[in-house]
Write a protein that holds these residues in place. Sequence first.
Motif, mmCIF file in Angstrom:
data_model
loop_
_atom_site.group_PDB
_atom_site.id
_atom_site.type_symbol
_atom_site.label_atom_id
_atom_site.label_comp_id
_atom_site.label_asym_id
_atom_site.label_seq_id
_atom_site.Cartn_x
_atom_site.Cartn_y
_atom_site.Cartn_z
ATOM 1 N N ALA A 111 26.875 72.903 49.252
ATOM 2 C CA ALA A 111 26.836 71.453 49.063
ATOM 3 C C ALA A 111 25.548 71.083 48.332
ATOM 4 O O ALA A 111 24.470 71.608 48.638
ATOM 5 N N ASN A 112 25.667 70.217 47.335
ATOM 6 C CA ASN A 112 24.560 69.778 46.496
ATOM 7 C C ASN A 112 23.996 70.890 45.617
ATOM 8 O O ASN A 112 22.934 70.724 45.022
ATOM 9 N N LEU A 113 24.714 71.994 45.525
ATOM 10 C CA LEU A 113 24.363 73.064 44.591
ATOM 11 C C LEU A 113 25.489 73.233 43.570
ATOM 12 O O LEU A 113 25.282 73.061 42.368
ATOM 13 N N PHE A 114 26.680 73.558 44.052
ATOM 14 C CA PHE A 114 27.843 73.666 43.167
ATOM 15 C C PHE A 114 28.832 72.519 43.360
ATOM 16 O O PHE A 114 29.593 72.204 42.443
ATOM 17 N N ALA A 123 36.646 72.138 51.047
ATOM 18 C CA ALA A 123 36.855 73.578 50.900
ATOM 19 C C ALA A 123 36.771 74.273 52.257
ATOM 20 O O ALA A 123 37.566 75.182 52.556
ATOM 21 N N ASP A 124 35.818 73.865 53.094
ATOM 22 C CA ASP A 124 35.710 74.434 54.438
ATOM 23 C C ASP A 124 36.946 74.117 55.266
ATOM 24 O O ASP A 124 37.493 74.986 55.968
ATOM 25 N N SER A 125 37.397 72.895 55.202
ATOM 26 C CA SER A 125 38.569 72.482 55.968
ATOM 27 C C SER A 125 39.800 73.267 55.530
ATOM 28 O O SER A 125 40.568 73.765 56.370
ATOM 29 N N PHE A 126 39.997 73.377 54.235
ATOM 30 C CA PHE A 126 41.121 74.157 53.697
ATOM 31 C C PHE A 126 41.070 75.593 54.216
ATOM 32 O O PHE A 126 42.068 76.144 54.689
ATOM 33 N N ARG A 127 39.860 76.181 54.147
ATOM 34 C CA ARG A 127 39.710 77.590 54.575
ATOM 35 C C ARG A 127 40.024 77.746 56.057
ATOM 36 O O ARG A 127 40.583 78.774 56.484
ATOM 37 N N VAL A 145 44.665 80.258 44.566
ATOM 38 C CA VAL A 145 44.713 78.977 43.851
ATOM 39 C C VAL A 145 43.456 78.166 44.133
ATOM 40 O O VAL A 145 42.909 77.503 43.228
ATOM 41 N N MET A 146 42.932 78.213 45.360
ATOM 42 C CA MET A 146 41.705 77.481 45.660
ATOM 43 C C MET A 146 40.521 78.069 44.900
ATOM 44 O O MET A 146 39.680 77.329 44.364
ATOM 45 N N CYS A 147 40.445 79.390 44.818
ATOM 46 C CA CYS A 147 39.353 80.011 44.043
ATOM 47 C C CYS A 147 39.436 79.597 42.578
ATOM 48 O O CYS A 147 38.414 79.285 41.952
ATOM 49 N N ARG A 148 40.635 79.584 42.038
ATOM 50 C CA ARG A 148 40.798 79.144 40.648
ATOM 51 C C ARG A 148 40.419 77.671 40.505
ATOM 52 O O ARG A 148 39.812 77.269 39.495
ATOM 53 N N SER A 149 40.736 76.872 41.492
ATOM 54 C CA SER A 149 40.377 75.455 41.460
ATOM 55 C C SER A 149 38.867 75.280 41.443
ATOM 56 O O SER A 149 38.336 74.414 40.723
ATOM 57 N N MET A 150 38.163 76.083 42.227
ATOM 58 C CA MET A 150 36.711 75.962 42.279
ATOM 59 C C MET A 150 36.074 76.366 40.962
ATOM 60 O O MET A 150 35.085 75.761 40.535
ATOM 61 N N PRO A 183 38.655 65.794 42.094
ATOM 62 C CA PRO A 183 38.650 66.393 43.428
ATOM 63 C C PRO A 183 39.325 67.768 43.422
ATOM 64 O O PRO A 183 40.301 68.000 42.695
ATOM 65 N N LEU A 184 38.804 68.670 44.250
ATOM 66 C CA LEU A 184 39.402 69.997 44.384
ATOM 67 C C LEU A 184 40.877 69.909 44.768
ATOM 68 O O LEU A 184 41.702 70.688 44.273
ATOM 69 N N LYS A 185 41.205 68.985 45.625
ATOM 70 C CA LYS A 185 42.593 68.841 46.066
ATOM 71 C C LYS A 185 43.505 68.542 44.882
ATOM 72 O O LYS A 185 44.606 69.109 44.767
ATOM 73 N N ASP A 186 43.068 67.671 43.989
ATOM 74 C CA ASP A 186 43.889 67.331 42.824
ATOM 75 C C ASP A 186 44.081 68.547 41.909
ATOM 76 O O ASP A 186 45.176 68.768 41.378
ATOM 77 N N ILE A 187 42.997 69.287 41.701
ATOM 78 C CA ILE A 187 43.097 70.466 40.838
ATOM 79 C C ILE A 187 44.031 71.500 41.464
ATOM 80 O O ILE A 187 44.875 72.098 40.780
ATOM 81 N N PHE A 188 43.903 71.703 42.776
ATOM 82 C CA PHE A 188 44.777 72.645 43.480
ATOM 83 C C PHE A 188 46.238 72.253 43.290
ATOM 84 O O PHE A 188 47.089 73.094 42.967
ATOM 85 N N GLU A 189 46.544 70.985 43.493
ATOM 86 C CA GLU A 189 47.935 70.533 43.385
ATOM 87 C C GLU A 189 48.454 70.658 41.949
ATOM 88 O O GLU A 189 49.650 70.882 41.735
#
Length: 351
Positions: A111-114, A123-127, A145-150, A183-189
């Motif tokens: 957080a506050n780095l990447f 990301a923590d909640s998803f994991r 898919v989450m790794c690709r989203s990040m 948002p990561l969620k949007d990219i994932f979807e």
Amino acid sequence: MLFDDTKYLDYKFPEPQYLGAKYIHRGWIAQFIPDKANNVLDAFSGSQSIAYMFKQLGKKVITNDFLNCNNLIGKALIENKQYTLNKEDLEILFSENSNPEVFNLMGKLFANLFFLPEEAAFADSFRSNVNRLNNKYKEALALSVMCRSMTRKVTMGHFAHTQALVYAADPARIKRNRSLVRPLKDIFEELLPEYNAAVFDNSKDNKSYNKNILDLLPQLTDIDLAYFDPPYCNSHADYQSFYHLLETYVEYWKDKQFVNGIKRYEPKRYSGFDKNSETLSNLQLMFERANHIPTWIVSYNDRSYPDINTMIEMITPYRQVKIERKKYNTGRGGKGSVAGSSEVLLICTMK
């Protein structure tokens, strides 16, 4: 034609964003695969794009990478025959953090780095919910898919720099890549349908491994062709430094130190192919341990260490070598793909 006439042609590998990926070369590489090679090994699979090409060709594929984030792509798209993520799965994955006292690593480290704090928390909640899918292929697909989203949210698509949020605040960069602020969620979807559509059964029992190739080779039998694409020393060979965040995320380590500005995990996994001082002896050992595999195709670059002549000298005690070259007319990022350099295939066949 790229894959001749096969019934798996319509399946499409989701385009990777990975240093050294041979995705753009897969048609060229396919020309040199013997028709009689039915069982193939992709020894350093990385993005899994070449392993996927082998699967499309109807081969039985053994794919391997020493990083688990890459192995999981192999589980999801090479080994997996049928499982995709549906609406009910997404409801599980997008639900609240099932154990916030345990699943807080991304927030603590990155957080506050990447990522902004709310993105790290997502990301923590998803994991925390991945294992609730209770299916190893769905879990692998979700993490892939989450790794690709990040990687989509980080300029340059890797994590060996500390400028992610600086770039994400730059209007010029945002104009070129809106994902920096999405948002990561949007990219994932957005990405998920591509990954779901890439899952297919080629009627072979394919297998993805997460091992050091020097340990795996003696365990393999009945392999007709080995494709070797080792890290290019002098050109982004330390994949753990570039993708440490993804490996931290899938492994969810609690027993590592996290060092330097990018919070890379320590100690790193042993590669044996990312340092000039070790790569020669380990390449030699790799060729010795692959001697039971009749045909090898070795991808390399003419600006790498060791040089091509040294590679040929190491291979000739075991195989006869034919050289194929493909020149880079424009740079594609990284010292190994600058304009004027060449991608090289060493076609190694029985004497």
